[in-house]
Design a protein around this motif. Sequence first.
Motif, PDB file in Angstrom:
ATOM      1  N   LEU A 113       0.821  -1.208   0.000  1.00  0.00           N
ATOM      2  CA  LEU A 113       0.000   0.000   0.000  1.00  0.00           C
ATOM      3  C   LEU A 113       0.857   1.260   0.000  1.00  0.00           C
ATOM      4  CD1 LEU A 113      -2.750  -1.012   2.594  1.00  0.00           C
ATOM      5  CD2 LEU A 113      -2.961  -0.945   0.095  1.00  0.00           C
ATOM      6  N   THR A 114       2.053   1.169   0.558  1.00  0.00           N
ATOM      7  CA  THR A 114       2.903   2.358   0.697  1.00  0.00           C
ATOM      8  C   THR A 114       4.240   2.236  -0.018  1.00  0.00           C
ATOM      9  OG1 THR A 114       3.776   1.512   2.796  1.00  0.00           O
ATOM     10  CG2 THR A 114       1.869   2.997   2.894  1.00  0.00           C
ATOM     11  N   ASP A 115       4.539   1.061  -0.570  1.00  0.00           N
ATOM     12  CA  ASP A 115       5.802   0.901  -1.300  1.00  0.00           C
ATOM     13  C   ASP A 115       5.658  -0.254  -2.275  1.00  0.00           C
ATOM     14  OD1 ASP A 115       8.345   1.444  -2.124  1.00  0.00           O
ATOM     15  OD2 ASP A 115       9.287   1.198  -0.166  1.00  0.00           O
ATOM     16  N   HIS A 116       6.562  -0.310  -3.219  1.00  0.00           N
ATOM     17  CA  HIS A 116       6.558  -1.360  -4.238  1.00  0.00           C
ATOM     18  C   HIS A 116       7.951  -1.986  -4.270  1.00  0.00           C
ATOM     19  CE1 HIS A 116       5.909  -3.768  -7.621  1.00  0.00           C
ATOM     20  NE2 HIS A 116       6.021  -2.887  -8.600  1.00  0.00           N
ATOM     21  N   VAL A 117       8.286  -2.704  -3.183  1.00  0.00           N
ATOM     22  CA  VAL A 117       9.635  -3.284  -3.088  1.00  0.00           C
ATOM     23  C   VAL A 117       9.838  -4.397  -4.107  1.00  0.00           C
ATOM     24  CG1 VAL A 117       9.862  -2.663  -0.651  1.00  0.00           C
ATOM     25  CG2 VAL A 117       8.950  -4.920  -1.274  1.00  0.00           C
ATOM     26  N   TYR A 118       8.740  -4.958  -4.637  1.00  0.00           N
ATOM     27  CA  TYR A 118       8.877  -6.039  -5.615  1.00  0.00           C
ATOM     28  C   TYR A 118       9.183  -5.502  -7.011  1.00  0.00           C
ATOM     29  CZ  TYR A 118       7.620  -9.264  -2.003  1.00  0.00           C
ATOM     30  OH  TYR A 118       7.644 -10.012  -0.846  1.00  0.00           O
ATOM     31  N   PHE A 119       9.323  -4.186  -7.127  1.00  0.00           N
ATOM     32  CA  PHE A 119       9.900  -3.608  -8.340  1.00  0.00           C
ATOM     33  C   PHE A 119      11.359  -4.015  -8.454  1.00  0.00           C
ATOM     34  CE2 PHE A 119      12.287  -0.239 -10.448  1.00  0.00           C
ATOM     35  CZ  PHE A 119      11.553  -0.030 -11.610  1.00  0.00           C
ATOM     36  N   ASN A 120      12.007  -4.189  -7.300  1.00  0.00           N
ATOM     37  CA  ASN A 120      13.391  -4.656  -7.269  1.00  0.00           C
ATOM     38  C   ASN A 120      13.473  -6.067  -7.840  1.00  0.00           C
ATOM     39  OD1 ASN A 120      15.350  -6.429  -5.334  1.00  0.00           O
ATOM     40  ND2 ASN A 120      16.304  -4.474  -5.866  1.00  0.00           N
ATOM     41  N   MET A 121      14.450  -6.322  -8.695  1.00  0.00           N
ATOM     42  CA  MET A 121      14.524  -7.598  -9.393  1.00  0.00           C
ATOM     43  C   MET A 121      14.727  -8.766  -8.438  1.00  0.00           C
ATOM     44  SD  MET A 121      17.087  -8.836 -12.402  1.00  0.00           S
ATOM     45  CE  MET A 121      18.308  -9.343 -11.186  1.00  0.00           C
ATOM     46  N   GLN A 122      15.538  -8.572  -7.390  1.00  0.00           N
ATOM     47  CA  GLN A 122      15.764  -9.658  -6.439  1.00  0.00           C
ATOM     48  C   GLN A 122      14.471 -10.034  -5.733  1.00  0.00           C
ATOM     49  OE1 GLN A 122      19.006  -7.010  -5.104  1.00  0.00           O
ATOM     50  NE2 GLN A 122      20.034  -8.877  -4.434  1.00  0.00           N
ATOM     51  N   MET A 123      13.703  -9.024  -5.322  1.00  0.00           N
ATOM     52  CA  MET A 123      12.436  -9.297  -4.667  1.00  0.00           C
ATOM     53  C   MET A 123      11.430  -9.896  -5.646  1.00  0.00           C
ATOM     54  SD  MET A 123      12.832  -8.636  -1.527  1.00  0.00           S
ATOM     55  CE  MET A 123      11.123  -8.733  -1.003  1.00  0.00           C
ATOM     56  N   GLY A 124      11.473  -9.442  -6.899  1.00  0.00           N
ATOM     57  CA  GLY A 124      10.603 -10.028  -7.909  1.00  0.00           C
ATOM     58  C   GLY A 124      10.883 -11.507  -8.121  1.00  0.00           C
ATOM     59  N   LEU A 125      12.161 -11.866  -8.139  1.00  0.00           N
ATOM     60  CA  LEU A 125      12.527 -13.276  -8.264  1.00  0.00           C
ATOM     61  C   LEU A 125      11.998 -14.081  -7.085  1.00  0.00           C
ATOM     62  CD1 LEU A 125      16.202 -12.933  -9.562  1.00  0.00           C
ATOM     63  CD2 LEU A 125      14.327 -14.028 -10.796  1.00  0.00           C
ATOM     64  N   LEU A 126      12.096 -13.517  -5.875  1.00  0.00           N
ATOM     65  CA  LEU A 126      11.605 -14.222  -4.691  1.00  0.00           C
ATOM     66  C   LEU A 126      10.079 -14.353  -4.728  1.00  0.00           C
ATOM     67  CD1 LEU A 126      13.883 -12.713  -1.891  1.00  0.00           C
ATOM     68  CD2 LEU A 126      13.999 -14.997  -2.903  1.00  0.00           C
ATOM     69  N   PHE A 127       9.398 -13.331  -5.246  1.00  0.00           N
ATOM     70  CA  PHE A 127       7.937 -13.419  -5.364  1.00  0.00           C
ATOM     71  C   PHE A 127       7.546 -14.621  -6.224  1.00  0.00           C
ATOM     72  CE2 PHE A 127       3.979 -12.679  -7.603  1.00  0.00           C
ATOM     73  CZ  PHE A 127       3.120 -12.288  -6.583  1.00  0.00           C
ATOM     74  N   TRP A 128       8.159 -14.741  -7.400  1.00  0.00           N
ATOM     75  CA  TRP A 128       7.805 -15.848  -8.288  1.00  0.00           C
ATOM     76  C   TRP A 128       8.361 -17.176  -7.781  1.00  0.00           C
ATOM     77  CZ3 TRP A 128       3.878 -15.193 -11.152  1.00  0.00           C
ATOM     78  CH2 TRP A 128       3.570 -13.940 -11.652  1.00  0.00           C
ATOM     79  N   LEU A 129       9.481 -17.136  -7.076  1.00  0.00           N
ATOM     80  CA  LEU A 129      10.020 -18.361  -6.475  1.00  0.00           C
ATOM     81  C   LEU A 129       8.985 -18.998  -5.548  1.00  0.00           C
ATOM     82  CD1 LEU A 129      12.256 -20.342  -5.468  1.00  0.00           C
ATOM     83  CD2 LEU A 129      12.924 -18.565  -3.845  1.00  0.00           C
ATOM     84  N   PHE A 130       8.428 -18.198  -4.641  1.00  0.00           N
ATOM     85  CA  PHE A 130       7.502 -18.766  -3.666  1.00  0.00           C
ATOM     86  C   PHE A 130       6.131 -19.059  -4.275  1.00  0.00           C
ATOM     87  CE2 PHE A 130      10.654 -17.043  -0.723  1.00  0.00           C
ATOM     88  CZ  PHE A 130      10.817 -18.151   0.097  1.00  0.00           C
ATOM     89  N   ALA A 131       5.716 -18.273  -5.245  1.00  0.00           N
ATOM     90  CA  ALA A 131       4.440 -18.565  -5.903  1.00  0.00           C
ATOM     91  C   ALA A 131       4.493 -19.922  -6.606  1.00  0.00           C
ATOM     92  CB  ALA A 131       4.110 -17.453  -6.904  1.00  0.00           C
ATOM     93  N   ILE A 132       5.564 -20.155  -7.352  1.00  0.00           N
ATOM     94  CA  ILE A 132       5.688 -21.437  -8.066  1.00  0.00           C
ATOM     95  C   ILE A 132       5.972 -22.567  -7.083  1.00  0.00           C
ATOM     96  CG2 ILE A 132       6.985 -22.699  -9.822  1.00  0.00           C
ATOM     97  CD1 ILE A 132       5.095 -20.519 -10.867  1.00  0.00           C
ATOM     98  N   LEU A 133       6.703 -22.280  -6.026  1.00  0.00           N
ATOM     99  CA  LEU A 133       6.988 -23.311  -5.028  1.00  0.00           C
ATOM    100  C   LEU A 133       5.695 -23.781  -4.356  1.00  0.00           C
ATOM    101  CD1 LEU A 133       9.624 -24.643  -4.246  1.00  0.00           C
ATOM    102  CD2 LEU A 133       9.790 -23.105  -2.293  1.00  0.00           C
ATOM    103  N   ILE A 134       4.743 -22.871  -4.150  1.00  0.00           N
ATOM    104  CA  ILE A 134       3.441 -23.274  -3.616  1.00  0.00           C
ATOM    105  C   ILE A 134       2.758 -24.247  -4.576  1.00  0.00           C
ATOM    106  CG2 ILE A 134       1.069 -22.434  -3.328  1.00  0.00           C
ATOM    107  CD1 ILE A 134       2.599 -22.093  -0.818  1.00  0.00           C
ATOM    108  N   MET A 135       2.836 -23.962  -5.877  1.00  0.00           N
ATOM    109  CA  MET A 135       2.208 -24.850  -6.861  1.00  0.00           C
ATOM    110  C   MET A 135       2.909 -26.208  -6.898  1.00  0.00           C
ATOM    111  SD  MET A 135      -0.103 -22.776  -7.683  1.00  0.00           S
ATOM    112  CE  MET A 135      -0.943 -23.847  -8.842  1.00  0.00           C
TER     113      MET A 135
END
Length: 428
Positions: free
Chosen positions: A394-416
Amino acid sequence: MAAAAEKYAHLEKYVYWLLLFTIAVIPLQQEVTAALVAVTGVCGLAVAFLRRHVPRQPVLPRAVQLLLWLLLLLGYWSLHNSADEALSTYNFIYVVGQYTVLVWLLLHYGSGPDRDGASVLDWRQWQSWPRPLQILSVFLGMSLLVSGYGIVQHFTGVVPTEAWVDNDAFPELKTRVISTLVNPNILGGYLVLVISVATGLLSTSREKSWRLVLGVCVLAAGLCLLYTYSRGNWVALAAALVLFCLCFCRRALLPLLGVGMLGIWFAGGAVWHRLISIFGTEDTSVALRFAYLESTLFIIEEHPWGVGWYGYQFIYPEYDFYLNNPNVIMYHCHNLLLNITAELGWQGLIVFLLLWGCVIWKAVELARSGKREWLQGFGRGYLMAAAGILVGGLTDHVYFNMQMGLLFWLFAILIMVCSEFNKKLTET
């Protein structure tokens, strides 16, 4: 043929070890991570080609596959809306290319040979653990290094802070740690992710050694998060913990609130002032965020189809009503969902939310009916992380950072991957 199959299976294991090393490096160094993703991707493609005749069971449901492809196509289509299509295209290839390669690697090498789900987590038998659990252990192990380095930065003061502190509003705030990441807020977002995953696993684990490791991860990450002085991520963690208590451990809610209030009471002046400043605009960063949100709403209203991937920075000067300075480069609007809408349009936001909703639903299923304790714990941890991402977003977009973006997709796919793994355990 048997010897060839044995050889290729051996190569498959090497790709998986490369993938583990890549995941370990993600929070440490962005350029090295990019190189490792490329190398691992090439090796993975080569081994997949050699093993192309080996039958594979799809990991993702057909609907999730379609949503992933649709989100990728919408991102590519949005490039035509960017004011600088060439630069947006370059960034799309560099960043989304890495996300795509990591997703593909996890789908192909993240599950591995069928195992019993490691009902007993014995560190001496780590190599026999299911691959998703090994990946989680590597992620949490590296978090100790990141958290520890951040804590050392706080006590030594050897970290540049001027760019992240409004000295007029917070004269007593001298140091905000960044550890191995780019700035305190990105580090804070990473630590919320660490605490969420570790807390979820800790809540279901019965192995003393595993609980000890998880507890140390939570304490180290929590202390480091405090020293980031990242208000948005403090609130994000609070939301994640409240969600955990309400859904999985209601008897811990009152103690959590009590500990939180005591912590605030005994906290130093810098912590007090940071918390109180959330509700005012005297702090430059708070005032700027409100200005960014106002500008972004105008951008979305006039560009409902989006301004293109990585295109926010090019359109923002036309809507800069606060600073009114065309030389100021604003890469994102400091709001996760609004930034997606501004760049990819309403259609991009809808597809993203549908895709993420599918992942969250699988996490709910794992938390409710995982056939192993660690599967239930990971489901809980991901739900906490999702709450933290939404509230922090709501107050920041830290997943704009590439490292955080990689972690976002890492855990999303890991859940699947874990969902499919749990399905196999159910069938057997």
